[in-house]
Enzyme design. Structure first.
Site, short mmCIF file in Angstrom:
data_model
loop_
_atom_site.label_atom_id
_atom_site.label_comp_id
_atom_site.label_asym_id
_atom_site.label_seq_id
_atom_site.Cartn_x
_atom_site.Cartn_y
_atom_site.Cartn_z
N THR A 159 -4.61 1.66 -7.79
CA THR A 159 -3.54 1.92 -8.75
C THR A 159 -3.87 1.13 -10.01
O THR A 159 -4.82 0.39 -10.06
CB THR A 159 -2.23 1.50 -8.06
OG1 THR A 159 -2.11 2.26 -6.87
CG2 THR A 159 -1.01 1.67 -8.92
N SER A 166 6.66 4.22 -2.09
CA SER A 166 5.62 3.50 -2.82
C SER A 166 5.85 1.99 -2.72
O SER A 166 6.94 1.54 -2.37
CB SER A 166 5.68 3.92 -4.29
OG SER A 166 4.82 3.13 -5.07
N1 GLY Z 1 -0.11 4.72 -3.56
C1 GLY Z 1 0.26 3.36 -3.51
C2 GLY Z 1 1.72 3.14 -3.73
O1 GLY Z 1 2.35 3.96 -4.36
O2 GLY Z 1 2.25 2.15 -3.30
#
Ligand code: GLY
Length: 591
Positions: A403, A474
């Protein structure tokens, strides 16, 4: 070497010039740009080993240097923090293709200084209408990782473009047009970016997976799947065309017409069920932020469908019962109670958290100080509690940070804390043909089967089961901290399940341990997520601290570094910022 924008002679330096200026640095590979200012300022002291970048008017901290300069340029041209965030976010879709995106989604915390309003924008991806509870199970009824991570079924309806448009409409300054905010990204895609050592090695390491899709391979590799070398130019002309459509038509340029059709075609070709109707139906949601307090500070963070804000507040509520400053940063006593708090928070996460549009999420209970007091009563200062519940998590071999986060503050004190993602590096690795849009594999964040871990070892319950139109849970935690109603800190991080504890430690290092923001960023990190039952640590803790934790009954494991925080702190009239030295290519710059 200071990389403050004031080092550039012409404050209106066009994109091309600062790209050229940066290239020498990039090719040299600067590991700790954000912490590189040797200039002594009131925001750090002679005892500090790391010093923040300091500037009076505005600042951008991001994981990619060119995108930081794009955002700073917007601030200097009279744009506000939201304008700069949109331009930075679009630029990063070009310059940091492993996480910056058009084909993913995320969360944006916005604070508007004049109205004192903090807003939480949810532009998380959604499951297509055809998604259903058992779609990630194999014939044996067990989770099939191939389906949830590497097939068309894994791809969520992207939220980024609609999210940025919503942010622009509600909080943009009006000084710059939407097209002006998209323009730097168009130029970068059209004329090309200079490949950095970071981009080159990242693409080289993923050649096998990305090379499976000819559309992705054609963009990111030379013929024969040869990666680009540092200093070479990477052009993304299809992406430039898509960005041009977005500049002209707004989000309709992405969610309708040719681009939408190509995305749906690609997802279906890869076995998914996304339709053009799913894309046309996508809309971001403004949500009420999660709020809490910690030692006289107000914490404002992302609510569900992120678990980040709720559990940061929950863990802080628990930790407020302990004299962390007296314990000392990264002392065994401090790490012990942090691990115990984390263990309990992540256990709750597995059961209660999910999309609030589909299930009742007990955020008030999770963030209640009374509930925290009850949890504190169960913590033994002299012994670790075993994580005995549900099925044990299996540590899975996905260790990198996929991310990305950026923080921005403008001259009026408006602030943006934005975390967005494709989930894995380069998402599912598929590009919608002719669009340059890399697609996410975000739907792996759903719980494929209650009690089974996802790629981050996180266990989920029925609240996070797959459902058409639902957003997967998330950990992304864009966060704002205030003191006496005044903005103090803008922070956040990538890092999968470690995002929550990484962001938390920035807050603890600042509030409890009095570190400047660069020291707070560089300090070694620790993490406990209930399952696996271990304290994961970075290198840098002393052997006797580790031994003491083991005596308390913890399993302690040194693994890869965690997170890549991008933080800005208000200190008096100045802004002090730090990009995480753990990742190459980050840059904090101010004016
Ligand atoms: N895909 C990682 C999150 O959204 O925590």
């Amino acid at each position: 070497m200071s990389l403050r924008k004031t080092d550039w002679k012409d404050p209106m330096t066009p994109l091309k010039q600062f790209r050229a200026a940066l290239s020498a640095l990039l090719l040299g590979g600067f590991a700790a740009v954000g912490a590189a200012s040797a200039q002594e300022t009131p925001v750090s002291s002679p005892t500090d080993r790391f010093h923040p970048v300091v500037a009076p008017n505005g600042m951008v901290a991001s994981q990619e240097a060119v995108a930081t300069m794009v955002g700073l340029d917007i601030l200097e041209r009279g744009g506000n923090a939201v304008d700069a965030a949109i331009a930075t976010g679009f630029a990063m879709a070009v310059t940091l293709p492993r996480a910056g995106n058009l084909g993913g989604g995320g969360f944006m915390m916005i604070h508007m200084a004049e109205s004192r309003l903090s807003d939480a924008l949810d532009y998380r991806e959604k499951a297509p209408a055809a998604a259903h509870r058992d779609m990630f199970l194999g014939e044996d009824g067990e989770p099939d990782n191939q389906k949830s991570r590497f097939s068309g079924l894994a791809i969520g309806v992207p939220g980024t473009v609609a999210g940025f448009e919503a942010a622009y409409e509600r909080h943009g300054s009006g000084e710059l047009t939407w097209a002006q905010l998209v323009a730097p990204a168009i130029e970068l895609a059209e004329n090309g970016i200079e490949v950095t050592p970071d981009l080159s090695s990242s693409l080289a390491s993923r050649a096998e997976r990305l090379g499976k899709d000819p559309a992705t391979a054609e963009i990111f590799y030379k013929p024969g799947l040869r990666p680009y070398s540092p200093g070479e130019t990477l052009r993304q002309t299809d992406l430039a065309r898509t960005l041009r459509l977005i500049a002209e038509k707004g989000s309709a340029g992405f969610y309708e017409g040719d681009v939408a059709r190509k995305i749906a075609d690609k997802v279906q070709e890869a076995g998914g069920g996304m339709t053009v109707e799913d894309l046309a139906d996508y809309s971001p949601v403004w949500r009420q932020p999660v709020a809490g307090s910690y030692r006289g500070h107000e914490i404002v963070s992302m609510p569900p469908p992120s678990s980040g804000g709720a559990h940061i507040v929950q863990i802080l509520n628990i930790l407020e019962a302990y004299p962390l400053r007296e314990f000392g940063a990264n002392s065994a006593d401090a790490i012990h109670v942090m691990a115990e708090a984390g263990r309990r928070a992540y256990a709750d996460r597995s059961k209660y958290l999910g999309d609030p549009d589909f299930a009742d999420i007990p955020v008030d209970g999770i963030t209640s100080p009374y509930y925290a007091a009850e949890l504190v009563r169960g913590i033994d200062r002299t012994m670790a509690t075993a994580s005995t519940a549900v099925s044990p998590g299996n540590p899975l071999p996905y260790e990198s940070d996929e991310t990305t986060h950026f923080s921005i503050v403008d001259r009026d004190g408006n602030a943006v804390s934005n975390t967005y993602t494709l989930n894995f590096l380069y998402g599912v690795g598929l590009t919608a043909d002719g669009t340059g849009v890399l697609l996410n594999n975000e739907l792996d964040d759903f719980s494929a089967k209650p009690g089974s871990p996802n790629a981050y070892g996180l266990i989920g319950g029925t609240a996070n089961a797959v459902e058409g139109g639902k957003r997967p849970l998330s950990s992304m935690s864009p966060t704002l901290v205030f003191r006496d109603g005044e903005l103090l800190l803008v922070t956040g991080s990538p890092g999968g399940s470690r995002i929550i504890t990484t962001t938390l430690q920035i807050i603890l290092n600042v509030i409890d341990h009095g570190m400047n923001i660069a020291e707070a960023t560089a300090a070694p990190r620790v993490h406990h997520q209930w399952h696996p039952d271990e304290i994961r640590i970075e290198e840098g803790l002393s052997p006797d601290t580790i031994r003491r934790l083991e005596e308390l009954g913890h399993k302690v494991v040194v693994k890869n570094t965690m997170g890549s925080t991008q933080s800005i702190m208000k200190v008096g009239d100045m802004l002090a910022g730090a990009s995480d030295p753990r990742r190459r290519g980050s840059l904090t710059a101010g004016h």
